[in-house]
Design a protein around this motif. Structure first.
Motif, PDB file in Angstrom:
ATOM      1  N   ASP A  84       0.827  -1.209   0.000  1.00 58.84           N
ATOM      2  CA  ASP A  84       0.000   0.000   0.000  1.00 58.84           C
ATOM      3  C   ASP A  84       0.858   1.255   0.000  1.00 58.84           C
ATOM      4  N   VAL A  85       1.908   1.270   0.814  1.00 61.66           N
ATOM      5  CA  VAL A  85       2.762   2.461   0.902  1.00 61.66           C
ATOM      6  C   VAL A  85       3.499   2.691  -0.419  1.00 61.66           C
ATOM      7  N   LEU A  86       4.055   1.631  -1.003  1.00 59.36           N
ATOM      8  CA  LEU A  86       4.780   1.783  -2.270  1.00 59.36           C
ATOM      9  C   LEU A  86       3.854   2.223  -3.401  1.00 59.36           C
ATOM     10  N   ASP A  87       2.705   1.592  -3.521  1.00 57.53           N
ATOM     11  CA  ASP A  87       1.753   1.957  -4.573  1.00 57.53           C
ATOM     12  C   ASP A  87       1.293   3.405  -4.395  1.00 57.53           C
ATOM     13  N   SER A  88       1.005   3.799  -3.169  1.00 57.71           N
ATOM     14  CA  SER A  88       0.581   5.179  -2.901  1.00 57.71           C
ATOM     15  C   SER A  88       1.683   6.176  -3.247  1.00 57.71           C
ATOM     16  N   PRO A 105      17.573  -7.537  -9.244  1.00 59.44           N
ATOM     17  CA  PRO A 105      16.196  -7.841  -8.878  1.00 59.44           C
ATOM     18  C   PRO A 105      15.674  -6.892  -7.816  1.00 59.44           C
ATOM     19  N   THR A 106      14.337  -6.807  -7.757  1.00 60.25           N
ATOM     20  CA  THR A 106      13.674  -5.919  -6.819  1.00 60.25           C
ATOM     21  C   THR A 106      12.482  -6.624  -6.200  1.00 60.25           C
ATOM     22  N   PHE A 107      11.791  -5.920  -5.348  1.00 59.73           N
ATOM     23  CA  PHE A 107      10.543  -6.415  -4.780  1.00 59.73           C
ATOM     24  C   PHE A 107       9.621  -6.751  -5.937  1.00 59.73           C
ATOM     25  N   VAL A 108       9.067  -7.949  -5.931  1.00 59.73           N
ATOM     26  CA  VAL A 108       8.320  -8.473  -7.073  1.00 59.73           C
ATOM     27  C   VAL A 108       7.147  -7.581  -7.481  1.00 59.73           C
ATOM     28  N   MET A 109       6.619  -6.781  -6.575  1.00 54.35           N
ATOM     29  CA  MET A 109       5.449  -5.956  -6.891  1.00 54.35           C
ATOM     30  C   MET A 109       5.789  -4.667  -7.635  1.00 54.35           C
ATOM     31  N   MET A 110       7.037  -4.214  -7.593  1.00 50.82           N
ATOM     32  CA  MET A 110       7.369  -2.924  -8.215  1.00 50.82           C
ATOM     33  C   MET A 110       7.020  -2.865  -9.702  1.00 50.82           C
ATOM     34  N   PRO A 111       7.401  -3.842 -10.526  1.00 48.99           N
ATOM     35  CA  PRO A 111       7.002  -3.765 -11.938  1.00 48.99           C
ATOM     36  C   PRO A 111       5.479  -3.803 -12.119  1.00 48.99           C
ATOM     37  N   ASN A 117      -0.025   1.704 -12.754  1.00 54.55           N
ATOM     38  CA  ASN A 117      -0.012   3.164 -12.648  1.00 54.55           C
ATOM     39  C   ASN A 117       0.435   3.833 -13.947  1.00 54.55           C
ATOM     40  N   GLY A 118       0.570   3.043 -15.008  1.00 57.31           N
ATOM     41  CA  GLY A 118       0.902   3.597 -16.320  1.00 57.31           C
ATOM     42  C   GLY A 118       2.316   4.130 -16.424  1.00 57.31           C
ATOM     43  N   LEU A 119       3.250   3.544 -15.667  1.00 55.15           N
ATOM     44  CA  LEU A 119       4.634   4.014 -15.659  1.00 55.15           C
ATOM     45  C   LEU A 119       5.502   3.150 -16.560  1.00 55.15           C
ATOM     46  N   LYS A 120       6.576   3.742 -17.054  1.00 53.65           N
ATOM     47  CA  LYS A 120       7.596   2.992 -17.774  1.00 53.65           C
ATOM     48  C   LYS A 120       8.607   2.530 -16.739  1.00 53.65           C
ATOM     49  N   THR A 121       9.229   1.385 -16.970  1.00 47.19           N
ATOM     50  CA  THR A 121      10.195   0.877 -15.999  1.00 47.19           C
ATOM     51  C   THR A 121      11.606   0.945 -16.555  1.00 47.19           C
ATOM     52  N   ALA A 122      12.557   1.151 -15.641  1.00 45.27           N
ATOM     53  CA  ALA A 122      13.980   1.184 -15.995  1.00 45.27           C
ATOM     54  C   ALA A 122      14.736   0.383 -14.943  1.00 45.27           C
ATOM     55  N   PRO A 123      14.693  -0.965 -15.048  1.00 43.80           N
ATOM     56  CA  PRO A 123      15.442  -1.767 -14.079  1.00 43.80           C
ATOM     57  C   PRO A 123      16.934  -1.554 -14.232  1.00 43.80           C
ATOM     58  N   CYS A 124      17.639  -1.435 -13.113  1.00 47.52           N
ATOM     59  CA  CYS A 124      19.093  -1.261 -13.103  1.00 47.52           C
ATOM     60  C   CYS A 124      19.709  -2.520 -12.511  1.00 47.52           C
TER      61      CYS A 124
END
Length: 163
Positions: A84-88, A105-111, A117-124
């Motif tokens: 909830d906090v990350l999505d908000s 890798p990251t927290f599985v929910m981030m992508p 939320n209609g965002l583009k992703t840039a995994p590093c």
């Protein structure tokens, strides 16, 4: 059937991959059981106080945490878990179409949060340094590279102690 938003169509049900590790916290497992202080408070509480939803945005909790940290309550956020906090936070600071950079890798929910939320992703890659500059917004020709500082009557987040 009710049609789904296009951004939701390709999102699979949440099913994090199970990878072998020393301590698996993927299912919010507390390996040590209920903390004794929490158990005591629960036993001493009135039953009706345990069957009600807490107040929205947990103002009492925010006030206590802010006081302990020496910051204003406006610098503290609460939510129903990290999801909830990350999505908000993504909805508060990024507009659809903007870029979300994260370590991979990251927290599985981030992508997934980025997608809904209609965002583009840039995994590093975790083995290299991420270098990212937020694209300019319509802010009178200035480029903002981080969220605006917390503004609060009692203090600002920049005055808070470092961890």
């Amino acid at each position: 059937m009710i049609p789904l938003r296009e951004s939701f169509r390709d999102i699979p049900l949440y099913s994090p991959p199970k990878r072998p590790c020393r301590v698996d916290l993927s299912d919010n497992t507390n390996l040590f059981g209920v903390p004794p202080a929490a158990e005591r408070v629960l036993r001493e509480s009135r039953p009706e106080s345990l069957s009600r939803y807490p107040r929205g945005y947990a103002p009492d909790l925010r006030d206590v945490l802010a006081s302990r940290l020496g910051v204003g309550a406006g610098c503290v956020t609460t939510g129903c878990g990290s999801d909830d906090v990350l999505d908000s936070a993504l909805r508060a600071f990024l507009e659809p179409g903007e870029v979300l950079a994260f370590q991979d890798p990251t927290f599985v929910m981030m992508p997934l949060f980025a997608k809904v939320n209609g965002l583009k992703t840039a995994p590093c890659c975790a083995k290299r340094t991420c270098s990212w500059r937020k694209p300019p917004r319509s802010t009178g020709g200035t480029t903002r590279t981080s969220p605006p500082p917390c503004r609060n009557r009692r203090s600002s987040c920049s005055e808070s102690p470092s961890p």
